[in-house]
Design an enzyme around this catalytic site. Structure first.
Site, short mmCIF file in Angstrom:
data_model
loop_
_atom_site.label_atom_id
_atom_site.label_comp_id
_atom_site.label_asym_id
_atom_site.label_seq_id
_atom_site.Cartn_x
_atom_site.Cartn_y
_atom_site.Cartn_z
N ASP A 172 0.84 -1.19 0.00
CA ASP A 172 0.00 0.00 0.00
C ASP A 172 0.88 1.25 0.00
O ASP A 172 1.66 1.46 0.92
CB ASP A 172 -0.90 -0.02 1.24
N HIS A 204 -0.44 4.31 -0.08
CA HIS A 204 -1.19 5.36 0.63
C HIS A 204 -1.20 6.69 -0.12
O HIS A 204 -1.38 7.75 0.49
CB HIS A 204 -0.62 5.56 2.04
N GLU A 228 -1.17 -0.66 -4.23
CA GLU A 228 -2.38 0.08 -3.90
C GLU A 228 -2.10 1.58 -3.76
O GLU A 228 -1.12 1.99 -3.13
CB GLU A 228 -2.95 -0.45 -2.59
N ASP A 276 -15.02 1.23 -1.26
CA ASP A 276 -15.32 0.90 0.13
C ASP A 276 -16.83 0.97 0.29
O ASP A 276 -17.44 2.02 0.07
CB ASP A 276 -14.64 1.89 1.07
N HIS A 301 -11.97 -2.15 -0.37
CA HIS A 301 -11.29 -1.62 0.81
C HIS A 301 -12.14 -1.94 2.04
O HIS A 301 -13.35 -1.78 2.02
CB HIS A 301 -11.15 -0.11 0.63
#
Length: 390
Positions: free
Chosen positions: A196, A198, A223, A272, A299
């Site tokens: 990830d 971020h 990600e 998400d 997510h």
């Protein structure tokens, strides 16, 4: 049947305050639960639920599509992450009511079963916040990787990309390469590794430097290699690497996903369910992705109701690849909500209870009242004082 009230319960889980949404009806004992957790925006989301509730109180909770349209269109202002999270929690609760009303699990109402088990992954540190975000050396990374594999997981995600601006310094790039090499050597080729970013790199060139450093370790996907919304940058990055790119956790409108998918910028999208509008909207996003050959890996580092909703989504979605979970976020994760999540050999099993299959212990919820979340984001500062993405 009519909606009589909509309530929230806030449960502090250190890094996050879980926001549980309870929709009550005029049928005795029939209510539904959803989750609207949004990190560092808890009180705003609770207020948004209160603002939206009058629009649908008195309506039939089984008219889920209509209720969502009312909350979105009759609010006038575009809702953003806060309002869409509030809608998502309410929408999940309506599906819970629908499943209980008909006596079937929600996945049957979403189109039925398309798989017999659901592959999942967790984070290094099994969800412990500091372990997830502060493990930046090889030895503890490897130790935590072994711990995850010993728990039965066949895949995990790590966060070891340093805070970055527009340039990736060579020592940082070399360190990332060494960390990935150590992880792959430790777990072998049979375990999937995701990394990830971020959204920390602020430029395509900085992101590409780290992606190339990771590529020999064959990550399942990278990600958020760039900040959300940089579709042009993602498309340019994808053109220079064969490593699968994924993003989407911070997108909240279907149109944002359509733009991303139309650009051919990613191999995997990550809506998400707690932020994009709920289960129905997530299914629509997934269907668009399926039509152009893109997989879905939602997510979900949130609470146990979000986990239950993600399970029903995964069971019924053909292009679902793998499900994120974070059941180790707090040791009492399964005390506050009794639910259908059961892992065997790295896979969640198919739930059969009506609705989402959850029971919320409101007495346990009350033991963990709202508290300000840990502001770990304040660590995202470069040595010269420049503020960057966390």
């Amino acid at each position: 049947m009519r909606i009589t009230s909509i309530e929230t319960r806030v449960v502090n889980a250190e890094m996050r305050n879980w926001v549980f949404v309870k929709v009550l009806t005029d049928e005795a004992g029939l209510h539904g639960w959803g989750e609207a957790t949004l990190e560092w925006k808890t009180r705003a989301v609770v207020g948004a639920v209160e603002d939206l509730a009058p629009l649908i109180i008195g309506r039939d909770p089984r008219d889920i599509e209509q209720s969502v349209r009312i909350m979105r269109k009759q609010s006038f202002w575009r809702l953003g992450a806060i309002g869409m999270s509030a809608i998502s929690g309410i929408e999940m609760a309506l599906w819970d009511i629908m499943g209980k009303h008909f006596g079937v699990p929600v996945w049957r109402l979403l189109g039925g079963k398309v798989r017999d088990k659901v592959g999942v992954y967790t984070h290094l540190g099994l969800g412990d916040m500091r372990a997830v975000y502060e493990t930046m050396e090889a030895d503890p990374l490897v130790e935590r990787a072994h711990a995850v594999v010993e728990k039965g997981y066949r895949a995990f995600k790590a966060v070891f990309i340093p805070y970055t601006h527009y340039h990736a310094p060579l020592p940082d790039v070399d360190k990332v390469a060494r960390l990935m090499e150590a992880l792959r050597k430790a777990v072998g080729p049979g375990i999937e590794i995701m990394v990830d970013f971020h959204g920390r790199p602020a430029s395509v060139s900085a992101a590409l430097a780290y992606v190339e450093a990771l590529a020999p370790g064959r990550p399942m996907f990278i990600e958020e290699p760039l900040p959300p919304g940089d579709t042009v940058g993602l498309k340019a990055l994808a053109a220079h690497t064969s490593v699968p790119l994924a993003t989407g956790e911070r997108l909240v409108e279907r149109a944002e996903f359509v733009e991303l998918l139309s650009a051919g910028a990613v191999s995997i999208i990550q809506p998400d369910i707690c932020h994009c509008g709920g289960l129905s909207e997530a299914k629509k996003i997934a269907a668009h992705a399926e039509a152009i050959g893109v997989g879905v890996a939602p997510h979900n580092p949130l609470g146990p109701i979000a986990g239950a909703a993600a399970l029903h989504f995964a069971v019924s979605t053909p292009n679902h690849i793998i499900q994120e979970e974070m059941v180790g976020a707090v040791p009492w994760y399964f005390d506050v909500v009794e639910g259908p999540i059961r892992m065997v050999d790295g896979f969640w099993q198919i739930p059969e209870a009506p609705g989402l299959g959850i029971e919320v212990d409101e007495a346990v919820c009350a033991r963990y009242p709202f508290a300000p979340e840990v502001l770990h984001t304040q660590n995202a500062v470069m040595p010269d004082g420049t503020i960057v993405d966390w």
